[in-house]
Design a protein around this motif. Structure first.
Motif, PDB file in Angstrom:
ATOM      1  N   GLY A  84       0.811  -1.217   0.000  1.00 31.46           N
ATOM      2  CA  GLY A  84       0.000   0.000   0.000  1.00 31.46           C
ATOM      3  C   GLY A  84       0.840   1.261   0.000  1.00 31.46           C
ATOM      4  N   SER A  85       2.168   1.092  -0.002  1.00 32.73           N
ATOM      5  CA  SER A  85       3.077   2.243  -0.037  1.00 32.73           C
ATOM      6  C   SER A  85       4.272   1.854  -0.889  1.00 32.73           C
ATOM      7  CB  SER A  85       3.521   2.613   1.379  1.00 32.73           C
ATOM      8  OG  SER A  85       4.221   1.523   1.983  1.00 32.73           O
ATOM      9  N   GLY A  86       5.263   2.733  -0.947  1.00 37.35           N
ATOM     10  CA  GLY A  86       6.468   2.432  -1.711  1.00 37.35           C
ATOM     11  C   GLY A  86       6.180   2.217  -3.183  1.00 37.35           C
ATOM     12  N   SER A  87       6.635   1.106  -3.721  1.00 41.41           N
ATOM     13  CA  SER A  87       6.487   0.849  -5.158  1.00 41.41           C
ATOM     14  C   SER A  87       5.080   0.439  -5.550  1.00 41.41           C
ATOM     15  CB  SER A  87       7.440  -0.270  -5.566  1.00 41.41           C
ATOM     16  OG  SER A  87       7.038  -1.498  -4.972  1.00 41.41           O
ATOM     17  N   GLY A  88       4.302  -0.068  -4.598  1.00 39.24           N
ATOM     18  CA  GLY A  88       2.977  -0.593  -4.936  1.00 39.24           C
ATOM     19  C   GLY A  88       3.042  -1.931  -5.662  1.00 39.24           C
ATOM     20  N   GLN A  89       4.221  -2.526  -5.733  1.00 38.23           N
ATOM     21  CA  GLN A  89       4.368  -3.825  -6.386  1.00 38.23           C
ATOM     22  C   GLN A  89       3.907  -4.950  -5.461  1.00 38.23           C
ATOM     23  OE1 GLN A  89       8.486  -3.995  -7.621  1.00 38.23           O
ATOM     24  NE2 GLN A  89       8.262  -2.279  -9.050  1.00 38.23           N
ATOM     25  N   GLN A  90       3.910  -6.180  -5.984  1.00 37.67           N
ATOM     26  CA  GLN A  90       3.479  -7.337  -5.205  1.00 37.67           C
ATOM     27  C   GLN A  90       4.375  -7.494  -3.979  1.00 37.67           C
ATOM     28  OE1 GLN A  90       2.115 -10.941  -7.302  1.00 37.67           O
ATOM     29  NE2 GLN A  90       3.660 -12.079  -6.156  1.00 37.67           N
ATOM     30  N   HIS A 148      12.756  -9.052  -6.067  1.00 42.90           N
ATOM     31  CA  HIS A 148      13.216  -7.782  -6.631  1.00 42.90           C
ATOM     32  C   HIS A 148      13.510  -6.814  -5.487  1.00 42.90           C
ATOM     33  CE1 HIS A 148      12.869  -4.652  -9.901  1.00 42.90           C
ATOM     34  NE2 HIS A 148      12.470  -3.878  -8.902  1.00 42.90           N
ATOM     35  N   SER A 149      14.429  -5.906  -5.693  1.00 44.58           N
ATOM     36  CA  SER A 149      14.630  -4.846  -4.708  1.00 44.58           C
ATOM     37  C   SER A 149      15.045  -3.568  -5.428  1.00 44.58           C
ATOM     38  CB  SER A 149      15.667  -5.250  -3.658  1.00 44.58           C
ATOM     39  OG  SER A 149      15.620  -4.368  -2.549  1.00 44.58           O
ATOM     40  N   HIS A 150      14.863  -2.448  -4.735  1.00 46.18           N
ATOM     41  CA  HIS A 150      15.110  -1.120  -5.326  1.00 46.18           C
ATOM     42  C   HIS A 150      15.128  -0.087  -4.197  1.00 46.18           C
ATOM     43  CE1 HIS A 150      10.587  -2.008  -6.125  1.00 46.18           C
ATOM     44  NE2 HIS A 150      10.815  -1.744  -4.850  1.00 46.18           N
ATOM     45  N   ASP A 151      15.183   1.168  -4.540  1.00 45.78           N
ATOM     46  CA  ASP A 151      15.407   2.217  -3.541  1.00 45.78           C
ATOM     47  C   ASP A 151      14.162   2.650  -2.776  1.00 45.78           C
ATOM     48  OD1 ASP A 151      18.117   2.293  -3.967  1.00 45.78           O
ATOM     49  OD2 ASP A 151      17.991   3.800  -5.556  1.00 45.78           O
ATOM     50  N   HIS A 152      13.028   2.051  -3.035  1.00 50.11           N
ATOM     51  CA  HIS A 152      11.841   2.376  -2.238  1.00 50.11           C
ATOM     52  C   HIS A 152      12.023   1.896  -0.793  1.00 50.11           C
ATOM     53  CE1 HIS A 152       9.281   3.764  -5.548  1.00 50.11           C
ATOM     54  NE2 HIS A 152       9.794   2.780  -6.272  1.00 50.11           N
ATOM     55  N   LYS A 153      11.303   2.535   0.122  1.00 48.89           N
ATOM     56  CA  LYS A 153      11.385   2.182   1.538  1.00 48.89           C
ATOM     57  C   LYS A 153      10.392   1.082   1.880  1.00 48.89           C
ATOM     58  CE  LYS A 153      14.443   5.368   2.556  1.00 48.89           C
ATOM     59  NZ  LYS A 153      15.832   4.996   2.924  1.00 48.89           N
ATOM     60  N   SER A 154      10.818   0.167   2.734  1.00 51.65           N
ATOM     61  CA  SER A 154       9.906  -0.886   3.194  1.00 51.65           C
ATOM     62  C   SER A 154       8.858  -0.274   4.124  1.00 51.65           C
ATOM     63  CB  SER A 154      10.681  -1.982   3.908  1.00 51.65           C
ATOM     64  OG  SER A 154      11.289  -1.487   5.086  1.00 51.65           O
ATOM     65  N   ARG A 158      11.300   0.810   7.233  1.00 49.31           N
ATOM     66  CA  ARG A 158      11.899   1.831   6.356  1.00 49.31           C
ATOM     67  C   ARG A 158      13.284   1.408   5.853  1.00 49.31           C
ATOM     68  NH1 ARG A 158       7.956   4.045   4.403  1.00 49.31           N
ATOM     69  NH2 ARG A 158       9.119   5.921   3.824  1.00 49.31           N
ATOM     70  N   ASN A 159      13.532   0.115   5.826  1.00 50.51           N
ATOM     71  CA  ASN A 159      14.701  -0.392   5.118  1.00 50.51           C
ATOM     72  C   ASN A 159      14.428  -0.361   3.616  1.00 50.51           C
ATOM     73  OD1 ASN A 159      16.226  -1.046   7.463  1.00 50.51           O
ATOM     74  ND2 ASN A 159      15.080  -2.950   7.701  1.00 50.51           N
ATOM     75  N   VAL A 224       9.840  -8.532   5.095  1.00 50.21           N
ATOM     76  CA  VAL A 224      11.081  -8.878   4.415  1.00 50.21           C
ATOM     77  C   VAL A 224      11.615  -7.617   3.747  1.00 50.21           C
ATOM     78  CG1 VAL A 224      12.092 -10.176   2.492  1.00 50.21           C
ATOM     79  CG2 VAL A 224      10.491 -11.299   4.054  1.00 50.21           C
ATOM     80  N   THR A 225      12.904  -7.337   3.962  1.00 51.93           N
ATOM     81  CA  THR A 225      13.505  -6.116   3.431  1.00 51.93           C
ATOM     82  C   THR A 225      14.909  -6.438   2.910  1.00 51.93           C
ATOM     83  OG1 THR A 225      14.658  -5.391   5.453  1.00 51.93           O
ATOM     84  CG2 THR A 225      12.313  -4.865   5.290  1.00 51.93           C
ATOM     85  N   ALA A 226      15.636  -5.402   2.545  1.00 55.38           N
ATOM     86  CA  ALA A 226      17.064  -5.527   2.233  1.00 55.38           C
ATOM     87  C   ALA A 226      17.804  -4.507   3.084  1.00 55.38           C
ATOM     88  CB  ALA A 226      17.316  -5.290   0.752  1.00 55.38           C
ATOM     89  N   THR A 227      18.905  -4.952   3.710  1.00 57.84           N
ATOM     90  CA  THR A 227      19.645  -4.077   4.629  1.00 57.84           C
ATOM     91  C   THR A 227      21.112  -3.983   4.232  1.00 57.84           C
ATOM     92  OG1 THR A 227      20.072  -5.935   6.129  1.00 57.84           O
ATOM     93  CG2 THR A 227      18.114  -4.597   6.568  1.00 57.84           C
TER      94      THR A 227
END
Length: 244
Positions: A84-90, A148-154, A158-159, A224-227
């Motif tokens: 519901g935030s960030g990229s709006g992707q799955q 997938h990962s990118h610069d959007h915040k979790s 907020r990772n 799940v995030t990327a750190t």
């Protein structure tokens, strides 16, 4: 009559001689059981505490696996629910149940940008073992989208956001993950059940989860995030799966 009886006696004696000479090779009971119990090329494994073989067999390209987060025991997961935030992707989460087929991921070859000469972005042929430093993609089995990962915040911590992206298995260079192994184990080959880390190829962030959970509509599922750092919360192990 006497001729019939003599014929049967000759037949029995002949059969016995042929069996002894090895013309008919029935083998021992153990040999026959071994012959008929040969493993098929597809190996379906569920880890158990007393199954030593689980941790000693290799992880291969094309296999469909579940990944268990070491710190919490939850499995990497996705579904047809968008952030519901960030990229709006799955969204990508981690879940507790072991029998959820939305936690299955297929190991695929990396995305190779046009003109790339990187030796890390080599093909991943089905059945070949995955090596330390090899770049792969993880495709969600049910929705065909790619980890997938990118610069959007979790959304919670907020990772860096981790999502599932692409259509019918086609995404972009942000779907590539480098497999990092414990160099003291497995001779540089990814072993089932052994520690593994995934470093995002483009941003160099580590696939991560922690005991931080969502509310509705995915209540109880873990973020799940990327750190930036390789920590105990970035450690994963293979779990259930179909291995080639």
């Amino acid at each position: 009559n006497k001729m019939d009886r003599r014929g049967w006696i000759v037949l029995v004696v002949l059969c016995g001689a042929l069996c002894v000479s090895g013309f008919f090779n029935f083998g021992t009971t153990e040999q026959q059981e071994e012959k008929h119990s040969a493993r098929p090329p597809v190996d379906v494994l569920t880890p158990t505490d007393d199954d030593d073989s689980f941790a000693t067999r290799v992880v291969t390209c094309g296999s469909v696996i579940k990944l268990r987060h070491e710190g919490t025991g939850y499995r990497l997961h996705s579904h047809q629910i968008a952030y519901g935030s960030g990229s709006g992707q799955q969204s990508v989460t981690a879940v507790d149940p072991i029998n959820d087929n939305n936690s299955l991921w297929t190991i695929r070859h990396p995305f190779r940008p046009a003109g790339s000469t990187s030796t890390n972005l080599r093909d991943c042929i089905q059945g070949t073992p995955i090596k330390h430093g090899q770049v792969i993609r993880l495709q969600h089995y049910n929705t065909k989208k790619l980890l997938h990962s990118h610069d959007h915040k979790s959304p919670l911590s907020r990772n860096q956001e981790v999502s599932a992206y692409g259509d019918n298995g086609e995404g972009d260079h942000m779907d590539n993950w480098e497999v990092i192994l414990d160099k003291n184990l497995g001779n540089g080959i990814w072993q089932r059940g052994e520690p593994v880390w995934f470093r995002h190829w483009e941003t160099k962030k580590w696939l991560h989860s922690h005991d931080v959970k969502f509310r509705q509509p995915i209540a109880g599922q873990q973020e799940v995030t990327a750190t930036a750092s390789q920590t105990s919360d970035t450690l994963w192990r293979t779990a259930e799966g179909v291995y080639f």
